[in-house]
Scaffold this motif. Structure first.
Motif, short mmCIF file in Angstrom:
data_model
loop_
_atom_site.label_atom_id
_atom_site.label_comp_id
_atom_site.label_asym_id
_atom_site.label_seq_id
_atom_site.Cartn_x
_atom_site.Cartn_y
_atom_site.Cartn_z
N TYR A 219 9.90 -26.89 42.74
CA TYR A 219 10.84 -25.83 42.39
C TYR A 219 10.23 -24.44 42.58
O TYR A 219 10.91 -23.43 42.42
CB TYR A 219 11.36 -25.98 40.95
CG TYR A 219 10.30 -25.97 39.88
CD1 TYR A 219 9.88 -24.79 39.27
CD2 TYR A 219 9.72 -27.16 39.45
CE1 TYR A 219 8.92 -24.78 38.29
CE2 TYR A 219 8.75 -27.18 38.46
CZ TYR A 219 8.35 -25.98 37.88
OH TYR A 219 7.37 -25.99 36.92
N TYR A 253 17.33 -28.57 39.07
CA TYR A 253 17.18 -27.63 40.19
C TYR A 253 17.17 -28.36 41.53
O TYR A 253 17.87 -27.96 42.47
CB TYR A 253 15.88 -26.83 40.00
CG TYR A 253 15.58 -25.90 41.17
CD1 TYR A 253 16.05 -24.60 41.18
CD2 TYR A 253 14.81 -26.35 42.24
CE1 TYR A 253 15.79 -23.75 42.25
CE2 TYR A 253 14.54 -25.51 43.32
CZ TYR A 253 15.02 -24.21 43.31
OH TYR A 253 14.76 -23.38 44.38
N GLU A 256 20.61 -29.78 42.34
CA GLU A 256 21.56 -28.74 42.73
C GLU A 256 21.31 -28.23 44.16
O GLU A 256 22.25 -28.02 44.93
CB GLU A 256 21.47 -27.58 41.75
CG GLU A 256 22.41 -26.42 42.09
CD GLU A 256 22.24 -25.23 41.15
OE1 GLU A 256 22.83 -24.17 41.45
OE2 GLU A 256 21.51 -25.36 40.14
N HIS A 257 20.04 -28.06 44.51
CA HIS A 257 19.71 -27.44 45.79
C HIS A 257 19.53 -28.44 46.93
O HIS A 257 19.76 -28.10 48.09
CB HIS A 257 18.45 -26.59 45.65
CG HIS A 257 18.64 -25.33 44.88
ND1 HIS A 257 18.65 -25.30 43.49
CD2 HIS A 257 18.87 -24.04 45.28
CE1 HIS A 257 18.84 -24.06 43.07
NE2 HIS A 257 18.99 -23.28 44.13
#
Length: 471
Positions: A219, A253, A256-257
């Motif tokens: 991340y 994270y 989502e990405h």
């Protein structure tokens, strides 16, 4: 013919013949004894009243005391009365110089702790002098507690390597690189270039130090930059250490990405093709575990840090059952707040019992193996450390078991996990060199260290607005 005059000569000849095994034996550097010798070698796990013979930093014999004494006369010896002799512990993940942030701020979630406190304080205080003092404090604590090998990930790795070189420990020192500004760097380009330079300069320079790459986490490092790390590590034959699948926020994270899990994300970028040391490994699904086992990636369980930051409980029993190489780590002293690997051994053994509701989960022997033999495998050093075995590096410790609070003893492995602690370590040896004898660390000036640490503490305390002790 009267043969009486020859009888004394015959007696002498017989005595010399009987003594021949000793007189003709090699003279190794060191013999270390133990009332209990716990080898962590599955083929010969425990030797009552045993000894280990060391020459030129390598174990050349392991066996019962009478056999060793018959075969060897060493230049030096360390008595083992009332002692357990075993391999030194392996701390698979820490940030050594963060000892200077010990207790700075507690009881926060991971992202608040990092973004609001740790990163800003690092930007303000971390410099070479800070690293030297903090790393030396960490090394003193680890030597005192029986850790002989550690995997480090922190800034100014040259300073850390210098401290390790002087204090005598063994370490994988991973140079961090990250997409954002960090102490001494403006961002990815300069931090990654510095990491490559560090690895190149330290490869083959010191036998006890292995340089490595340390992309912080999936991340904080972009996919393109993680691929760059893979390519460079592969070209140089260097290991990688990184935080992976540590907390729910990280998993959210990545989902989502990139619409996947942290493990599957980095595996798809090539990370799982290399000697990877993956710290934490908390947020895993079945496919993550299967991928990790198949790739031979080392997973480092940090139970105290994970509990303290509310990150969750790593599925260690499932990983072990799948064949994952699982070791133990303390994490840094800012989130633990110590580098006591004995606490991690006990925490691991207890945590997974209460998590599963099964008191047979992660038994004492398995927990101890995660700090020794399995821990060595998790950091890809199983061929040289983690067991007391001929050909292995002579990294070993003695613990006292002769105190009243230690009695009675029925099972020494159970005692090591559930009774003993770091204060019971009395001897620490790395590569045949004695770093601690009778509980006194020999390679670090404790008074000078305390003075340096106190100075940095006062600077940090002033920024935190805390009053000096006694006020």
């Amino acid at each position: 013919m009267n043969r009486t005059p020859w009888r004394p000569l015959a007696a002498i000849a017989l005595a010399l013949t009987l003594a021949w095994p000793v007189l003709s034996a090699p003279a190794p550097d060191l013999v270390v004894y133990g009332d209990y010798v716990l080898t962590m070698d599955p083929e010969q796990p425990e030797i009552p009243d045993g000894a280990v013979v060391v020459d030129k930093g390598v174990i050349v014999a392991v066996g019962p005391r009478p056999e060793i004494d018959r075969r060897y006369v060493a230049a030096r010896s360390i008595d083992g009365a009332g002692r357990v002799l075993m391999p030194g512990l392996v701390n698979g993940h820490t940030h050594s110089a963060m000892t200077l942030f010990r207790g700075m701020v507690d009881d926060l979630d991971l992202m608040t702790w990092l973004n609001d406190y740790v990163f800003p304080m690092e930007g303000r205080f971390v410099d070479p002098a800070f690293i030297r003092a903090g790393s030396e404090l960490a090394c003193w604590e680890m030597i005192r507690g029986g850790t002989t090998t550690f995997v480090d990930m922190y800034f100014h790795p040259d300073e850390i390597a210098g401290v390790v070189q002087r204090c005598g420990l063994r370490a994988i020192i991973a140079a961090p690189h990250i997409d954002y500004p960090s102490p001494g760097f403006s961002g990815w380009d300069d931090s990654f270039a510095a990491a490559e330079d560090f690895v190149r300069r330290w490869q083959g320079r010191e036998p006890r130090i292995t340089p490595a790459f340390a992309p912080h986490a999936p991340y904080t490092v972009s996919p393109r930059h993680l691929r760059a790390t893979v390519e460079k590590a592969q070209a140089l034959g260097a290991p990688i250490s990184m935080h992976l699948a540590e907390a729910p926020a990280e998993s959210a994270y990545i989902a989502e990405h990139f619409d996947t899990t942290p493990v599957q994300h980095v595996a798809g970028l090539g990370m799982y093709r290399l000697p990877l040391i993956a710290a934490h490994m908390v947020q895993l699904d079945d496919r993550d575990i299967a991928l990790t086992a198949a790739a031979g990636v080392g997973a480092v369980h940090n139970p105290t840090s994970n509990m303290k930051l509310g990150a969750g409980i790593s599925p260690v029993p499932a990983m072990l059952a799948a064949g994952v190489k699982v070791g133990l780590g303390t994490d840094g002293a800012a989130s633990n707040n110590d580098l006591d690997l004995w606490e991690e051994v006990r925490m691991a053994a207890l945590l997974h019992k209460v998590d599963s509701g099964d008191p047979t989960a992660l038994p004492a022997g398995q927990a101890l193996a995660m700090a020794t033999r399995l821990g060595a495998a998790a950091i890809h050093m199983e061929d040289s450390i983690g067991q007391l075995k001929v050909g292995m590096q002579a990294d070993m410790i003695q613990l006292a078991v002769d105190k009243t609070r230690h009695q009675p003893i029925y099972d020494i492995t159970s005692h090591l996990v559930y009774v003993l602690d770091s204060t019971d370590v009395v001897t620490t040896i790395v590569a045949g060199e004695v770093l601690m004898r009778d509980g006194t660390v020999l390679t670090i000036d404790e008074a000078a260290l305390r003075k340096a640490v106190d100075g940095r503490r006062d600077e940090i305390r002033a920024v935190l607005g805390k009053k000096p002790e006694g006020e």
